[in-house]
Design a protein around this motif. Structure first.
Motif: not given
Length: 56
Positions: A44-45, A47-49, A51-52, A54
């Motif tokens: 999850l972390a 994917m969050a990184v 996403g940020l 991107h």
């Protein structure tokens, strides 16, 4: 959390080697659960990184 999973896995191996099968099974099960939680939170972390990055 990963630290506790590794510690409990080692405790499970040692208790299994000493013949404490029930205790070995319990600590092994807890280690598996903690490791699974660690993997989920890590992904999850990650994917969050991603996403940020991107979005930037």
């Amino acid at each position: 959390m990963l630290k506790w999973a590794i510690i409990l896995a080692i405790v499970s191996l040692v208790t299994g080697w000493l013949g404490f099968g029930t205790l070995s099974g319990v600590t092994g099960g807890i280690a598996k659960i903690l490791f699974a939680i660690f993997i989920i939170l890590f992904l999850l972390a990650l994917m969050a990184v991603i996403g940020l990055i991107h979005l930037a």
